[in-house]
Design a protein around this motif. Structure first.
Motif: not given
Length: 124
Positions: A23, A26-27, A29-31, A33-34, A67, A102
């Protein structure tokens, strides 16, 4: 029976650690991407501003796809030398910030550059 209980406890602990690592990945990776998307939007806004032939001291802002929010500041840089004062162009410092929410924190990226352009004369 005791050996089976210890083995199950070790297995349960290992599974919890593995799931937390997954997890966290995944966090991250999302950050990432942002941040990449925000940097892309900041560079896009910067390019729009650099295409202008004439500039003036100003501040601009807006939203991108609900966003992200952006803020740009254009500042005239006064000439420092006599040679610069005799030129027919002016130097401007442009800063572009793109931010997003975020979780409960606000994140942002900032880029800046110097450019040469004609100054828009304002009426005083």
């Amino acid at each position: 029976m005791l050996e089976i209980l210890v083995a199950v406890m070790v297995l349960a602990t290992a599974l919890v650690v593995i799931l937390q690592l997954f997890s966290g990945g995944l966090r991250s990776g999302r950050l990432s991407d942002q941040y990449t998307r925000a940097l892309f939007h900041a560079r896009s806004k910067m390019e729009e501003l650099l295409l202008l032939d004439k500039l003036m001291d100003t501040e601009l802002n807006g939203e991108i796809n609900t966003d992200f929010t952006w803020y740009a500041k254009i500042e005239w840089v006064p000439p420092g030398t006599e040679i610069e004062k005799r030129q027919h162009v002016d130097m401007f410092h442009i800063t572009v910030n793109v931010g997003w929410a975020e979780g409960i924190k606000n994140k942002r990226v900032e880029i800046s550059t110097l450019t040469i352009a004609r100054k828009i004369k304002t009426e005083t």
